[in-house]
Design an enzyme around this catalytic site. Structure first.
Site, short mmCIF file in Angstrom:
data_model
loop_
_atom_site.label_atom_id
_atom_site.label_comp_id
_atom_site.label_asym_id
_atom_site.label_seq_id
_atom_site.Cartn_x
_atom_site.Cartn_y
_atom_site.Cartn_z
N HIS A 231 57.25 15.38 65.06
CA HIS A 231 56.20 15.44 66.09
C HIS A 231 55.75 14.01 66.41
CE1 HIS A 231 53.09 17.21 68.52
NE2 HIS A 231 52.26 16.32 68.02
N ALA B 134 58.95 4.71 64.59
CA ALA B 134 58.59 5.78 63.67
C ALA B 134 59.62 6.92 63.63
CB ALA B 134 57.20 6.32 64.01
C1 GAR Z 1 60.48 13.26 70.71
O1 GAR Z 1 59.49 12.30 70.97
C2 GAR Z 1 59.96 14.30 69.75
O2 GAR Z 1 59.12 13.79 68.77
C3 GAR Z 1 59.22 15.22 70.67
O3 GAR Z 1 60.05 15.32 71.81
C4 GAR Z 1 60.77 14.09 71.96
C5 GAR Z 1 62.23 14.41 72.11
O4 GAR Z 1 62.99 13.24 72.35
N1 GAR Z 1 58.96 16.50 70.05
C6 GAR Z 1 57.84 17.19 70.27
O5 GAR Z 1 56.99 16.86 71.06
C7 GAR Z 1 57.71 18.46 69.45
N2 GAR Z 1 56.38 18.98 69.51
P1 GAR Z 1 64.55 13.20 72.05
O6 GAR Z 1 65.18 14.45 72.72
O7 GAR Z 1 65.02 11.95 72.70
O8 GAR Z 1 64.77 13.20 70.57
#
Ligand code: GAR
Length: 208
Positions: A110, A180
């Protein structure tokens, strides 16, 4: 060897961080057996294909209702039988029946320091919009086990990230990912794969 299924919804940069960490040896004893996306045509599925793991698309829109999707999604996970399900930017609520079947074996990343900026409506860029609206000076990311609640399971790891003057949600999102998310999610998977975590009184402890 820890068999993992990685669930994604979009860009898949966290998926990429996991694949890179496996290749570089930062994650050991781990194999990605499949990637599941709820959205078709996303970059995360391209990354899976390039890496040579099966990419599966299961969209709730292809089912008559959410209950039917939940059943099919859970059934697919049972068939794949992973040791660990990794939610790496997966923006669909995990069905209760899946949580029950994979209790203690689902982790989520998250993009905030839980319990700040989490729960219903807090996902992706929205999390960073809310953090900037509130004017916080520090944010970060959290890896946690998934329970029936929304962002409520036992916390495995957190890492703070400074907010800077002039940040936009996009700039802050990228910094939180780089400083992070891409670090603590692979670390948490490696910890699970090597049996370093235990839950004591509902809290995650790293074994000595
Ligand atoms: C990331 O920032 C992840 O932490 C967030 O979505 C993004 C996906 O990026 N997840 C949430 O918000 C879950 N509640 P990515 O597809 O490039 O990994």
């Amino acid at each position: 060897m820890l068999k993992i299924v990685v669930c994604v919804s979009g860009g898949g940069t966290n998926l990429q961080a996991i694949m890179d960490a496996i290749d570089s040896g930062k994650i050991t004893n781990t194999q990605i057996i499949a990637v599941i996306s709820n959205n078709p045509g996303v970059k995360a599925l391209e990354r899976a294909e390039k890496y040579g793991v099966p990419g599966i698309c299961m969209s709730p829109k292809s089912y008559p209702d959410r209950a039917a999707f939940n059943e099919a999604f859970t059934q697919k996970m049972v068939e794949l039988a992973p040791d660990l399900v990794v939610l790496a930017g997966f923006l669909v609520k995990i069905p209760e029946q899946m949580v029950a079947k994979f209790s203690g074996r689902i982790v989520n990343i998250h993009p905030a320091l839980i319990p700040s900026f989490c729960g219903v409506g807090y996902y992706g860029l929205k999390v960073h919009e809310k953090a900037l609206e509130r004017g916080v000076k520090v944010t970060g990311a959290t890896v946690h086990f998934v329970n029936e609640g929304m962002d409520e399971g036992p916390i495995i790891a957190q890492k703070p990230v400074m907010v800077e003057d002039g940040d936009t949600p996009e700039i802050l999102q990228r910094r939180v990912m780089e400083q992070a998310e891409w670090i603590i999610l692979p670390q948490a998977i490696d910890d699970v794969a090597n049996g370093r975590l235990e839950i004591v009184d509902g809290h995650v402890r790293k074994k000595a």
